[in-house]
Design an enzyme around this catalytic site. Structure first.
Site, PDB file in Angstrom:
ATOM      1  N   HIS A  81      -9.251   0.818  -5.474  1.00 18.46           N
ATOM      2  CA  HIS A  81      -8.188  -0.137  -4.647  1.00 18.46           C
ATOM      3  C   HIS A  81      -6.745   0.368  -5.117  1.00 18.46           C
ATOM      4  O   HIS A  81      -6.524   0.733  -6.164  1.00 18.46           O
ATOM      5  CB  HIS A  81      -8.345  -1.591  -5.320  1.00 18.46           C
ATOM      6  CG  HIS A  81      -9.775  -1.953  -5.111  1.00 18.46           C
ATOM      7  ND1 HIS A  81     -10.269  -2.231  -3.636  1.00 18.46           N
ATOM      8  CD2 HIS A  81     -10.893  -2.173  -5.766  1.00 18.46           C
ATOM      9  CE1 HIS A  81     -11.544  -2.562  -3.849  1.00 18.46           C
ATOM     10  NE2 HIS A  81     -12.029  -2.530  -5.203  1.00 18.46           N
ATOM     11  N   ILE A  82      -6.157   0.506  -3.971  1.00 21.49           N
ATOM     12  CA  ILE A  82      -4.638   0.879  -4.126  1.00 21.49           C
ATOM     13  C   ILE A  82      -3.797   0.009  -4.699  1.00 21.49           C
ATOM     14  O   ILE A  82      -3.080   0.129  -5.639  1.00 21.49           O
ATOM     15  CB  ILE A  82      -4.204   1.309  -2.606  1.00 21.49           C
ATOM     16  CG1 ILE A  82      -4.875   2.685  -2.169  1.00 21.49           C
ATOM     17  CG2 ILE A  82      -2.572   1.461  -2.590  1.00 21.49           C
ATOM     18  CD1 ILE A  82      -4.573   2.821  -0.749  1.00 21.49           C
ATOM     19  N   SER A  83      -3.968  -1.269  -4.454  1.00 16.44           N
ATOM     20  CA  SER A  83      -3.389  -2.447  -5.106  1.00 16.44           C
ATOM     21  C   SER A  83      -4.277  -2.751  -6.055  1.00 16.44           C
ATOM     22  O   SER A  83      -5.173  -2.707  -6.177  1.00 16.44           O
ATOM     23  CB  SER A  83      -3.025  -3.801  -4.065  1.00 16.44           C
ATOM     24  OG  SER A  83      -4.369  -4.260  -3.652  1.00 16.44           O
ATOM     25  N   TYR A 129       0.850  -1.265  -0.142  1.00 19.32           N
ATOM     26  CA  TYR A 129       0.037   0.067   0.149  1.00 19.32           C
ATOM     27  C   TYR A 129       0.833   1.338   0.008  1.00 19.32           C
ATOM     28  O   TYR A 129       0.099   2.239  -0.149  1.00 19.32           O
ATOM     29  CB  TYR A 129      -0.974   0.071   0.986  1.00 19.32           C
ATOM     30  CG  TYR A 129      -2.019  -1.340   1.056  1.00 19.32           C
ATOM     31  CD1 TYR A 129      -2.880  -1.196   0.326  1.00 19.32           C
ATOM     32  CD2 TYR A 129      -1.873  -2.334   2.079  1.00 19.32           C
ATOM     33  CE1 TYR A 129      -3.687  -2.504   0.139  1.00 19.32           C
ATOM     34  CE2 TYR A 129      -2.425  -3.233   2.218  1.00 19.32           C
ATOM     35  CZ  TYR A 129      -3.649  -3.443   1.259  1.00 19.32           C
ATOM     36  OH  TYR A 129      -4.604  -4.570   1.110  1.00 19.32           O
ATOM     37  N   ASN A 179     -13.166   3.272  -1.553  1.00 12.38           N
ATOM     38  CA  ASN A 179     -12.315   2.080  -1.673  1.00 12.38           C
ATOM     39  C   ASN A 179     -13.149   1.410  -0.354  1.00 12.38           C
ATOM     40  O   ASN A 179     -12.958   1.708   0.988  1.00 12.38           O
ATOM     41  CB  ASN A 179     -11.282   2.727  -1.319  1.00 12.38           C
ATOM     42  CG  ASN A 179     -10.156   1.609  -0.995  1.00 12.38           C
ATOM     43  OD1 ASN A 179     -10.495   0.497  -0.911  1.00 12.38           O
ATOM     44  ND2 ASN A 179      -8.878   1.989  -1.202  1.00 12.38           N
ATOM     45  N   ASP A 233     -26.200  -2.788  -2.062  1.00 12.58           N
ATOM     46  CA  ASP A 233     -27.590  -2.564  -2.180  1.00 12.58           C
ATOM     47  C   ASP A 233     -27.595  -0.940  -1.850  1.00 12.58           C
ATOM     48  O   ASP A 233     -28.259  -0.348  -2.765  1.00 12.58           O
ATOM     49  CB  ASP A 233     -28.501  -3.178  -1.144  1.00 12.58           C
ATOM     50  CG  ASP A 233     -28.643  -4.711  -1.352  1.00 12.58           C
ATOM     51  OD1 ASP A 233     -28.342  -5.026  -2.675  1.00 12.58           O
ATOM     52  OD2 ASP A 233     -29.164  -5.277  -0.511  1.00 12.58           O
TER      53      ASP A 233
END
Length: 147
Positions: free
Chosen positions: A99-101, A23, A73, A86
């Site tokens: 998403h960071i990765s 990260y 995220n 939902d």
């Protein structure tokens, strides 16, 4: 002017400390500053919680506000949270899953995002700078829908 909501799930408050080999060393406060700078004239609502229900409440708030876009995220809740899915289904504007990765280069458990089913776009693998990319993409999507 409608704000851009940037919502962060569990453990993202540990950015800079948690698994920096995955990260990076950028903190969530630094990510927030990056987002505010990139948002141009749009206000930013930037939040983080380790609790699924809190994230759902903030999505409801973004619906009622209304927000111009949601960047989310969901972290580990990406793969398990029907309530977040939902709630996002009710949001009428652009939704960017972030998403960071690169979740697709990681273990199999990270390959099936529930949020992707409703997201307008998905950004993964750009590290913390993916947030800036997400804000820029949200601005483009907002402008496209306002014309």
């Amino acid at each position: 002017m409608q704000p851009i909501y940037i919502l962060n799930g569990p453990n993202l408050n540990r950015l800079g400390k948690r698994e920096p080999e995955i990260y990076g060393h950028t903190t969530l406060n630094e990510v927030e500053s990056m987002c505010r700078k990139a948002s141009s004239h749009y206000p930013v609502v930037f939040r983080q919680s380790g609790y699924e229900g809190q994230l759902v409440e903030w999505i409801h708030e973004a619906i009622d506000e209304p927000a111009a876009a949601i960047i989310i995220n969901p972290a580990g809740l990406t793969f398990s949270s029907i309530p977040i899915l939902d709630a996002l289904k009710m949001f009428p504007g652009p939704i960017i899953e972030l998403h960071i990765s690169n979740i697709h280069r990681r273990e199999d458990i990270y390959h099936k995002s529930l949020v992707s089913r409703i997201a307008t776009a998905v950004i993964a693998g750009l590290g913390p700078t993916g947030y800036r990319t997400a804000v820029e993409a949200a601005l483009n999507l907002i402008e496209d829908t306002s014309h």
